[in-house]
Write a protein that holds these residues in place. Sequence first.
Motif: not given
Length: 288
Positions: A131-132, A135-136, A148, A150, A152-153, A155, A269-271
């Motif tokens: 996840i980290n 996100a990065d 997940c 978060r 900003d991700l 899922s 994946h990140h948005r």
Amino acid sequence: MHITLRQLEVFCEVLKSGSTTQASQGMSLSQSAVSAALADLEGQLGVQLFDRVGKRLVVNEHGRLLYPRALALLEQAMEIEQLFREDNGALRVYASSTIGNYLLPGMIAGWRRDYPDLPLELSVGNSQDVINAVADFRVDIGLIEGPCHRPDLISEPWLEDELVVFAAPDADIFNQPVTLDTLASATWILREKGSGTREIVDYLLLSHLPQFRLALELGNSEAIKHAVRHGMGISCLSRRVIEEPLALGTLREVAIPLPELNRTLYRIHHRQKHLSRPLLRFLSYCIE
């Protein structure tokens, strides 16, 4: 300095043809455009690249120095264009340990047979590590063993998985009826906090026990299997992880008085991450 590939292309074509007129014909440009590009390049470098002999341009020592380097740059640019024209791309995938060690190898094998030259960077860690990294933007996509949360991700449900409680074949737990009380009094060996498996085990199984005895937390499913096989306690892992020792009889499934421990594996994946065609093509192989 702002040398362009077009200027270098014009220079190489003039050198090969010997005049701006012939170079313009070969490049489907006007003669004035070719002359302007060559003049701009010479202006950028502060040297003359050709000696003017009548209507011909004869390459001089400066031009001879530049020519092999210009060719190399143009060839590299063509390689880059060809790379993406063929819809290739280096992929970075991060999977939690159960997925990375037990599911992906067979899935990747089919993809690798069809695309043997495409680079793939596969990392394996626990779900929180995945996840980290997603996100990065350190990886393109993540595959994890639990939900997940978060914002900003993104899922998405990926595969279904079954968790199994197991013990050594001669474990004491088989000497009496298996109840919630006997499960609570057993010695447990579990995955570490941050693991997707641990999160689901806590929620689906351990939340039903009035208490439980935690003997060990291990960050590796193989280590847990060996510890259980040597009679150090009982555990709960994916059926995919222990199906071979169950079949061999070196581990034994514990029938528990609860519904099946089913979970969903997720793809994240990140948005703001663009899912390229090579990545989607890779994911099309990651199915059962």
